[in-house]
Design a protein around this motif. Structure first.
Motif, mmCIF file in Angstrom:
data_model
loop_
_atom_site.group_PDB
_atom_site.id
_atom_site.type_symbol
_atom_site.label_atom_id
_atom_site.label_comp_id
_atom_site.label_asym_id
_atom_site.label_seq_id
_atom_site.Cartn_x
_atom_site.Cartn_y
_atom_site.Cartn_z
ATOM 1 N N GLY A 214 70.513 71.319 29.507
ATOM 2 C CA GLY A 214 70.695 72.329 30.530
ATOM 3 C C GLY A 214 69.936 73.587 30.215
ATOM 4 O O GLY A 214 69.373 73.757 29.128
ATOM 5 N N TYR A 215 69.923 74.480 31.178
ATOM 6 C CA TYR A 215 69.266 75.763 31.021
ATOM 7 C C TYR A 215 70.015 76.575 29.972
ATOM 8 O O TYR A 215 71.220 76.398 29.776
ATOM 9 C CB TYR A 215 69.270 76.506 32.356
ATOM 10 C CG TYR A 215 68.141 77.493 32.522
ATOM 11 C CD1 TYR A 215 66.881 77.070 32.921
ATOM 12 C CD2 TYR A 215 68.338 78.849 32.314
ATOM 13 C CE1 TYR A 215 65.836 77.970 33.084
ATOM 14 C CE2 TYR A 215 67.309 79.764 32.481
ATOM 15 C CZ TYR A 215 66.060 79.314 32.867
ATOM 16 O OH TYR A 215 65.028 80.207 33.026
ATOM 17 N N GLY A 264 68.918 74.977 24.564
ATOM 18 C CA GLY A 264 68.821 75.207 25.998
ATOM 19 C C GLY A 264 67.369 75.350 26.431
ATOM 20 O O GLY A 264 66.517 75.832 25.689
ATOM 21 N N PHE A 265 67.095 74.921 27.647
ATOM 22 C CA PHE A 265 65.753 75.050 28.193
ATOM 23 C C PHE A 265 65.648 76.389 28.924
ATOM 24 O O PHE A 265 66.636 77.054 29.189
ATOM 25 C CB PHE A 265 65.444 73.904 29.151
ATOM 26 C CG PHE A 265 65.544 72.546 28.521
ATOM 27 C CD1 PHE A 265 65.383 72.375 27.157
ATOM 28 C CD2 PHE A 265 65.809 71.428 29.283
ATOM 29 C CE1 PHE A 265 65.474 71.128 26.567
ATOM 30 C CE2 PHE A 265 65.911 70.166 28.703
ATOM 31 C CZ PHE A 265 65.739 70.017 27.351
ATOM 32 N N VAL A 266 64.436 76.760 29.275
ATOM 33 C CA VAL A 266 64.205 78.017 29.973
ATOM 34 C C VAL A 266 62.941 77.849 30.802
ATOM 35 O O VAL A 266 62.091 77.005 30.494
ATOM 36 C CB VAL A 266 64.065 79.187 28.972
ATOM 37 C CG1 VAL A 266 62.772 79.080 28.186
ATOM 38 C CG2 VAL A 266 64.176 80.547 29.655
ATOM 39 N N ASP A 295 74.728 76.154 35.356
ATOM 40 C CA ASP A 295 75.476 77.362 35.704
ATOM 41 C C ASP A 295 75.427 77.480 37.218
ATOM 42 O O ASP A 295 74.501 78.053 37.779
ATOM 43 C CB ASP A 295 74.846 78.575 35.021
ATOM 44 C CG ASP A 295 75.557 79.883 35.367
ATOM 45 O OD1 ASP A 295 76.487 79.853 36.205
ATOM 46 O OD2 ASP A 295 75.187 80.937 34.807
ATOM 47 N N ILE A 296 76.435 76.934 37.875
ATOM 48 C CA ILE A 296 76.421 76.861 39.332
ATOM 49 C C ILE A 296 76.636 78.234 39.959
ATOM 50 O O ILE A 296 76.390 78.421 41.164
ATOM 51 C CB ILE A 296 77.487 75.851 39.824
ATOM 52 C CG1 ILE A 296 77.116 75.295 41.212
ATOM 53 C CG2 ILE A 296 78.874 76.452 39.794
ATOM 54 C CD1 ILE A 296 75.857 74.458 41.225
ATOM 55 N N GLN A 304 66.667 76.670 38.114
ATOM 56 C CA GLN A 304 66.949 76.297 36.725
ATOM 57 C C GLN A 304 67.038 74.789 36.583
ATOM 58 O O GLN A 304 66.544 74.217 35.598
ATOM 59 C CB GLN A 304 68.251 76.952 36.264
ATOM 60 C CG GLN A 304 68.147 78.449 36.083
ATOM 61 C CD GLN A 304 69.447 79.067 35.594
ATOM 62 O OE1 GLN A 304 70.483 78.412 35.534
ATOM 63 N NE2 GLN A 304 69.396 80.336 35.237
ATOM 64 N N ARG A 305 67.651 74.133 37.556
ATOM 65 C CA ARG A 305 67.723 72.664 37.529
ATOM 66 C C ARG A 305 66.313 72.076 37.515
ATOM 67 O O ARG A 305 66.021 71.146 36.752
ATOM 68 C CB ARG A 305 68.490 72.148 38.741
ATOM 69 C CG ARG A 305 68.596 70.621 38.788
ATOM 70 C CD ARG A 305 69.203 70.135 40.096
ATOM 71 N NE ARG A 305 69.398 68.692 40.063
ATOM 72 C CZ ARG A 305 68.443 67.799 40.297
ATOM 73 N NH1 ARG A 305 67.200 68.224 40.576
ATOM 74 N NH2 ARG A 305 68.697 66.507 40.237
ATOM 75 N N ALA A 306 65.429 72.607 38.354
ATOM 76 C CA ALA A 306 64.050 72.106 38.407
ATOM 77 C C ALA A 306 63.343 72.315 37.077
ATOM 78 O O ALA A 306 62.583 71.446 36.623
ATOM 79 C CB ALA A 306 63.288 72.801 39.533
#
Length: 432
Positions: A214-215, A264-266, A295-296, A304-306
């Motif tokens: 996830g982000y 976490g990704f960014v 983080d909805i 962020q999902r992309a």
């Protein structure tokens, strides 16, 4: 005028006054305020004090300074008035742009890649993490003659972008950098081989591997702690987790599983970091299932999902059809009533989404049920007959499959068991 270049980094970084700059070239789906908030969060993660934020619209990036001359003048005035010691660009700067901006602004300039590398340098806790970040940093520095690589020999975290000895005597020895990088790659190759051996050993065990992705700051570590009862660092900080953590967790339908918490990704994750952390991210590549924690409540949750999906593709994670995924829509407790109702309704319509609050525990039981169902979706029913004296075989079936029925006929114990085909094959070969 003294630019502060000669300050010791330990004095400079903590509490350094910084201005955040977003050069907006257009075409981005992200909210400008959210982008500035994220960059400010990155800076504050290593103790930098953000005093101003500037959003400049740029029609075309200037090769010399990124910004137009009028924008550079306005920024220089802001630096003087605010007595800023550092300007952080939410963009990738070329070495020429960085050097020219430092001259024009008379202060330190850091781009997004340098900032993320600096954070990673402070956060890496294991020997492997430090090797990975050092390699990424050297790769970044190789094309920049405005810094000295020798700062890497210091014992404290970070990698010297924010000041330190030798800054005014710029001598980049490319051969030494190449030799150092070659040695680091050899050491990381050895780490990767060791990790592969550990992974193969786990794969011989009957438990599936679940990776949290996830982000950054989406709540992965909070969820990890909730599921495992661990105390992994889970603060409201970007990149709180760098080194992977693995724990056994109970999981419906599979007795237990191995859960992995990952970095976490960014957005715009530096390519140097993707390459350097490949050994760590292999835990994700080889996972049986991914839980994508989102983080909805974040205004840029879709973007962020992309970004996460892009990184997963870059590191070679198979498609969702091959590697099942479940999206955990986290932080529903932060939504207003209208948005919360809409999120819960949408999540209820999908079989790959669960709305949760890792902080309060809401929805976590439903998440484990969904994950268990995904892991056992390919399971089949088998009839297995064992000698009644084969207690070890019976225990194996109970531990690694779902025993639906069992009965004894004379000296034979019969079992109807639901399990994955690979587990059935493993059971058949156990005495081979």
């Amino acid at each position: 005028m003294s630019t502060g270049f000669e300050r010791d980094r330990s004095e400079f970084a903590r509490g350094a006054r910084a201005i955040i700059v977003l050069p907006d070239l257009g075409g981005s789906s992200r909210d400008a305020d959210a982008r500035l908030d994220e960059t400010a969060g990155l800076a504050e993660a290593i103790g930098i004090s953000v005093i101003e934020r500037h959003h400049f619209r740029v029609r075309q990036a200037k090769p010399a300074t990124m910004l137009g001359s009028g924008q550079v003048d306005a920024l220089a005035e802001a630096v003087r008035e605010g007595e800023a010691e550092l300007v952080i660009f939410d963009a990738a700067l070329t070495p020429v742009q960085q050097r020219n901006l430092e001259t024009a602004l008379e202060c330190k300039v850091l781009d997004r890649t340098g900032l993320i590398l600096e954070i990673f340098g402070e956060r890496a806790a294991t020997a492997e993490g430090r090797l990975q970040v050092e390699l990424a940093h050297l790769d970044y520095q190789a094309g920049r003659l405005v810094r000295s690589w020798t700062h890497l020999e210091r014992q404290r975290g970070g990698f010297g972008f924010l000041g330190g000895p030798g800054e005014t005597q710029i001598e980049a020895d490319r051969r030494m950098i190449r030799d150092r990088m070659a040695r680091l790659r050899r050491e990381l190759d050895q780490v990767a081989k060791t990790r592969t051996l550990h992974r193969e050993r786990r794969q011989r065990a009957p438990w599936p591997v679940i990776a949290l992705v996830g982000y950054t700051n989406a709540g992965k570590s909070t969820l990890f702690n909730r599921l495992t009862g661990s105390d992994v660092m889970a603060e409201n900080l970007l990149f709180a987790t760098l080194d992977p953590t693995l724990r056994q967790v109970p999981m419906p339908g599979t007795d237990k599983a191995i859960l992995s918490d990952t970095v976490g990704f960014v957005s715009d994750l530096p390519t140097q970091l993707v390459a350097a952390f490949k050994a760590t991210l292999e835990e994700v590549v080889s996972a049986d299932l991914l839980i994508h924690v989102r983080d909805i409540a974040h205004p840029d949750t879709d973007a962020q999902r992309a970004d996460v999906e892009t990184v997963l593709e870059e590191i070679g994670v198979a498609s969702p059809e091959i590697t099942p995924r479940v999206e955990a829509w986290n932080k529903v407790d932060l939504l207003d009533e209208e948005r919360r109702a809409a999120v819960l309704e949408e999540a209820a319509r999908r079989d790959d989404v669960v709305a949760i609050s890792a902080m309060s525990g809401e929805g976590v039981d439903a998440l484990t049920e969904t994950v268990g169902a995904k892991l056992t979706a390919g399971h089949r029913r088998y009839h297995i007959a064992l000698p009644t004296a084969d207690g070890a075989g019976a225990a194996w079936l109970h531990a690694n499959g779902e025993v639906l029925d069992q009965w004894i006929e004379g000296e034979t114990a019969n079992y109807d068991v639901r399990m994955a085909p690979r587990d059935y094959e493993r059971f058949i070969r156990r005495d081979a």
